[in-house]
Design an enzyme around this catalytic site. Structure first.
Site, PDB file in Angstrom:
ATOM      1  CG  ASN A  16      -1.753   1.384   1.366  1.00 12.03           C
ATOM      2  OD1 ASN A  16      -1.540   2.246   0.678  1.00 12.03           O
ATOM      3  ND2 ASN A  16      -2.557   1.323   2.456  1.00 12.03           N
ATOM      4  N   PRO A  17       0.991   2.224  -1.063  1.00 10.22           N
ATOM      5  CG  PRO A  17       0.666   2.699  -3.291  1.00 10.22           C
ATOM      6  CD  PRO A  17       0.163   1.829  -2.482  1.00 10.22           C
ATOM      7  N   GLY A  37       0.920   4.516   6.739  1.00  8.70           N
ATOM      8  CA  GLY A  37       1.851   5.206   7.256  1.00  8.70           C
ATOM      9  C   GLY A  37       2.863   6.186   7.020  1.00  8.70           C
ATOM     10  CB  THR A  88      -3.263  -1.847  -2.704  1.00 12.88           C
ATOM     11  OG1 THR A  88      -2.685  -0.928  -1.748  1.00 12.88           O
ATOM     12  CG2 THR A  88      -2.781  -3.201  -2.523  1.00 12.88           C
ATOM     13  N   GLY A  91      -0.397  -1.334   6.577  1.00 13.18           N
ATOM     14  CA  GLY A  91      -1.161  -1.141   7.718  1.00 13.18           C
ATOM     15  C   GLY A  91      -1.573  -2.398   8.000  1.00 13.18           C
ATOM     16  CG  ASP A  92      -2.281  -4.062  11.950  1.00 10.61           C
ATOM     17  OD1 ASP A  92      -1.193  -4.547  11.739  1.00 10.61           O
ATOM     18  OD2 ASP A  92      -2.206  -3.424  13.092  1.00 10.61           O
ATOM     19  CD  GLU A 104      -8.028  -4.857   1.308  1.00 14.41           C
ATOM     20  OE1 GLU A 104      -7.379  -5.032   0.153  1.00 14.41           O
ATOM     21  OE2 GLU A 104      -8.808  -3.560   1.333  1.00 14.41           O
ATOM     22  CB  THR A 130      -0.283   4.491  12.487  1.00 12.82           C
ATOM     23  OG1 THR A 130      -1.654   4.114  12.310  1.00 12.82           O
ATOM     24  CG2 THR A 130       0.026   5.767  11.537  1.00 12.82           C
ATOM     25  CD  GLU A 171      -8.675  -0.732   7.426  1.00 12.00           C
ATOM     26  OE1 GLU A 171      -9.636  -0.119   6.707  1.00 12.00           O
ATOM     27  OE2 GLU A 171      -7.567  -0.519   7.858  1.00 12.00           O
TER      28      GLU A 171
END
Length: 295
Positions: free
Chosen positions: A10-11, A14, A41, A66-67, A72, A93, A273
């Protein structure tokens, strides 16, 4: 022969930490003789689809974010019959799950750990049709955060903040629930509940209890009753912070399956989420369902 790795990242996680580390991370994988396919993503659900559709062609799926990104990838993998091991380079984070498994928070060190290829068979939670890695929770979230679809991060930091607000306003949102587990049913008004497989939540250690194992086939459950007055609210805050399980204001137990039923739809979060609103939630522990790479 090179081993094949799918690297999903995920670019934006954080503060976009991955960007300054991406080439170094791929270099570590390449030097360990992995042929790496990088997959950034772009929107929610991308990592689920990529894992579900592509994982079978690879020896290893590594994710960075992140988590939520990890969640996913796990969800996609759990939907497959042939599951391959997962590596995790934390870039979020709080990274509660990484902390529970002693995965380094430093991205380069986490990548170096992955190529050591030490596997750990980890429990995964099934949540109705979905899955979660380390926490499913309800209550004490303002509806506002869902309406704006903000990701609800740092569950207990948020919890302390909401409790503080509740104390000032004398308002405690609560939910009437029937909870069935271990052959017992409790019917109560609860203001918060969480089902966890983690040593820390929202960065708070030991909040889920002591002697926690992520591969023992059971979850830790914490259900907080609706306080009747400010005194009870203060007791709850003290019990949470000191982790003194005060049975007068909360239930804490371990279980491999738990069912929550309510008249109204209740909003849940899974791994921080938004997890949808439900009248019935069945949570089951899938013992040692996934192989995760650990130090």
């Amino acid at each position: 022969m090179d081993k094949k790795m799918l690297f999903i990242y995920n670019p934006h996680a954080g503060k976009a930490a991955i960007r300054s580390n991406l080439l170094d991370i791929i270099d570590i994988f390449a030097k360990a003789e992995y042929e790496v396919t990088a997959y950034p993503t772009r929107q929610r659900g991308d990592a689920v689809r990529a894992t579900l559709e592509k994982a079978g062609k690879y020896d290893l799926v590594v994710c960075s974010g992140g988590d939520g990104t990890l969640d996913e990838v796990v969800e996609g993998m759990m939907k497959r019959t042939d599951r391959v091991p997962i590596g995790y380079v934390p870039a979020g984070t709080t990274n509660d799950f990484a902390r529970s498994l002693h995965i380094p928070s430093n991205m380069i060190r986490a990548a170096e750990m992955i190529v050591q290829e030490k596997e750990y068979a980890c429990d995964i939670g099934s949540f109705n049709e979905d899955s979660f890695v380390y926490i499913a929770a309800f209550g004490l979230f303002t509806d506002v955060s869902y309406e704006t679809d903000q990701q609800v991060k740092n569950v207990l930091g948020h919890l302390a903040y909401v409790l503080e607000g509740a104390r000032r306003l004398n308002k405690y949102p609560s939910y009437h629930l029937r909870v069935t587990s271990n052959g017992t049913t409790i019917e109560e008004d609860f203001m918060y509940g969480m089902v966890t497989n983690s040593v820390s939540v929202g960065g708070f250690k030991n909040i889920t209890g002591k002697h926690i194992h992520l591969d023992d086939g059971v979850f830790e459950v914490t259900l907080i009753k609706k306080p009747k007055n400010v005194v009870e609210l203060n007791q709850i805050m003290a019990a949470l912070i000191g982790r003194n399980i005060d049975s007068d204001c909360m239930y804490c137990f371990k279980t491999s399956e738990i069912i929550f039923e309510s008249e109204e739809e209740i909003a849940w979060t899974r791994d921080g989420e938004y997890g949808g609103s439900h009248k019935k939630v069945v949570i089951t522990n899938e013992k040692q369902a996934l192989r995760i790479l650990v130090p």
